[in-house]
Write a protein that holds these residues in place. Structure first.
Motif, mmCIF file in Angstrom:
data_model
loop_
_atom_site.group_PDB
_atom_site.id
_atom_site.type_symbol
_atom_site.label_atom_id
_atom_site.label_comp_id
_atom_site.label_asym_id
_atom_site.label_seq_id
_atom_site.Cartn_x
_atom_site.Cartn_y
_atom_site.Cartn_z
ATOM 1 N N UNK A 185 0.812 -1.216 0.000
ATOM 2 C CA UNK A 185 0.000 0.000 0.000
ATOM 3 C C UNK A 185 0.849 1.270 0.000
ATOM 4 N N UNK A 186 2.008 1.221 0.621
ATOM 5 C CA UNK A 186 2.778 2.440 0.840
ATOM 6 C C UNK A 186 3.924 2.641 -0.145
ATOM 7 N N UNK A 187 4.200 1.660 -0.992
ATOM 8 C CA UNK A 187 5.353 1.769 -1.887
ATOM 9 C C UNK A 187 4.998 1.311 -3.299
ATOM 10 N N UNK A 188 5.885 1.635 -4.243
ATOM 11 C CA UNK A 188 5.596 1.425 -5.668
ATOM 12 C C UNK A 188 6.046 0.056 -6.154
ATOM 13 N N UNK A 189 5.567 -0.997 -5.496
ATOM 14 C CA UNK A 189 5.887 -2.346 -5.951
ATOM 15 C C UNK A 189 5.093 -2.671 -7.211
ATOM 16 N N UNK A 190 5.716 -3.322 -8.204
ATOM 17 C CA UNK A 190 4.961 -3.725 -9.398
ATOM 18 C C UNK A 190 3.826 -4.676 -9.035
ATOM 19 N N UNK A 191 2.710 -4.521 -9.712
ATOM 20 C CA UNK A 191 1.566 -5.405 -9.473
ATOM 21 C C UNK A 191 1.961 -6.862 -9.668
ATOM 22 N N UNK A 192 2.784 -7.118 -10.677
ATOM 23 C CA UNK A 192 3.207 -8.496 -10.959
ATOM 24 C C UNK A 192 4.046 -9.078 -9.833
ATOM 25 N N UNK A 193 4.647 -8.217 -9.033
ATOM 26 C CA UNK A 193 5.458 -8.675 -7.896
ATOM 27 C C UNK A 193 4.587 -9.028 -6.696
ATOM 28 N N UNK A 194 3.586 -8.183 -6.406
ATOM 29 C CA UNK A 194 2.814 -8.349 -5.179
ATOM 30 C C UNK A 194 1.634 -9.301 -5.323
#
Length: 331
Positions: free
Chosen positions: A149-158
């Motif tokens: 929620x708080x950081x720009x992780x790629x959707x494919x990663x999370x």
């Protein structure tokens, strides 16, 4: 299609690892991964390349990575590099000892961090645990949710991790959330559905569709039971959340907003008014929930919350909250 990478991951690094893979020299690939000059772990791009290797290659690399994990001191700068790389290649060849080591690493992270913005090992090791059919500890689940929620992780990663988590319904660690998780088994139906709907609540203002669904879900419950159940949780929440500054866990916040909106839909009651007031007045830090509680007081039926808003207007000193109260009174 371009390979998805972590935002901080070097494209040149991903290309280099890809070139080594295409050459087929596993010994050289292993050295390049284990002896990298950078202190951080490989990003999502490199991890994806490793996960796509044939099983025979992944087994060979796993042997090298496992040996490094055993022989390299854990307190060295990159002491767990082998352990994390092992997670990247472990699909279908997992060992119980590896799972225990990944879990220990993740729990250490959960103890140290509120959320992680550049720690790829959080997702790599969590996915390895899930691929092995293992349980991700609740404290790690909370860390994963906050980090997403708080950081720009790629959707494919999370997504491969978050979509496979099966609870808890709220992140533990906040007194009100811990109380809810303790109470939930004894509440029975339809409370799980009510809580699930609360997690979908808009913090700023509920829609009519949200209100209608909330009333439909709570229809089998008496008004007194709803109030008796919600007010202790919200009373605890008035003292703030688990963040160092008293802010709420961002994953849990919509549920608090949902309970606040639901309370304002019930027939007026002094206990409900006091609870909503405390969410405005007692909170140790101004959060979005403060505005939610102000607007909830304004929409309590029969204008029963108006006198409380008028009283708060003379006591609250926070400028944003003052404006919210004036706007609610004007409306």
């Amino acid at each position: 299609m371009d390979l998805v990478t972590s935002p901080w991951e070097s494209a040149a690094r991903v290309d280099y690892i890809g070139e080594l893979v295409s050459k087929g020299g596993l010994a050289e690939l292993s050295r390049a991964l284990l002896l990298a000059k950078e202190p951080w772990h490989e990003g999502f791009g490199v991890t994806t390349v490793l996960r796509g290797l044939p099983e025979a290659d992944r087994i060979a690399l796993a042997q090298s990575f496992a040996e490094h994990a055993v022989t390299t001191p854990a307190d060295s700068e990159v002491g767990n590099r082998g352990l994390v790389l092992l997670a990247a290649v472990s699909r279908d060849i997992v060992d119980a000892g590896w799972c225990e080591a990944w879990e220990a690493l993740l729990m250490e992270m959960a103890d140290q961090f509120w959320s992680c913005g550049i720690s790829d090992e959080l997702w790599t090791c969590s996915q390895a645990l899930l691929d092995a059919g293992r349980h991700v500890p609740e404290a790690v689940v909370a860390l994963l949710r906050r980090s997403a929620l708080e950081h720009a992780w790629p959707t494919e990663c999370v997504t491969p991790v978050l979509d496979r988590l099966r609870g808890p319904v709220l992140n533990p660690g906040e007194p009100w959330a811990d109380a809810l998780l303790t109470d939930l088994p004894s509440l029975g139906e339809p409370w799980p559905g009510v809580i699930g709907h609360a997690l979908l609540a808009p913090v700023a203002r509920p829609t009519r569709a949200w209100d209608r669904r909330a009333l439909a879900l709570t229809a089998p419950i008496s008004t007194e039971e709803i109030r008796r159940t919600l007010t202790p949780w919200l009373d605890l929440a008035a003292d703030g959340g688990s963040r160092w500054d008293g802010a709420y866990d961002p994953y849990n916040l919509p549920a608090l907003a949902g309970f606040t909106w639901l309370l304002s839909l019930l027939p007026p009651h002094p206990a409900s008014i006091r609870t909503l007031r405390d969410l405005v007045e007692r909170a140790p830090v101004r959060t979005p929930l403060t505005g939610t509680a102000v607007r909830a007081l304004a929409r309590v039926p029969q204008q029963a919350g108006r006198s409380e808003l008028e009283r708060l207007s003379g006591r609250v000193r926070h400028k944003v909250t003052q404006r919210q109260i004036r706007k609610a009174l004007d409306a």
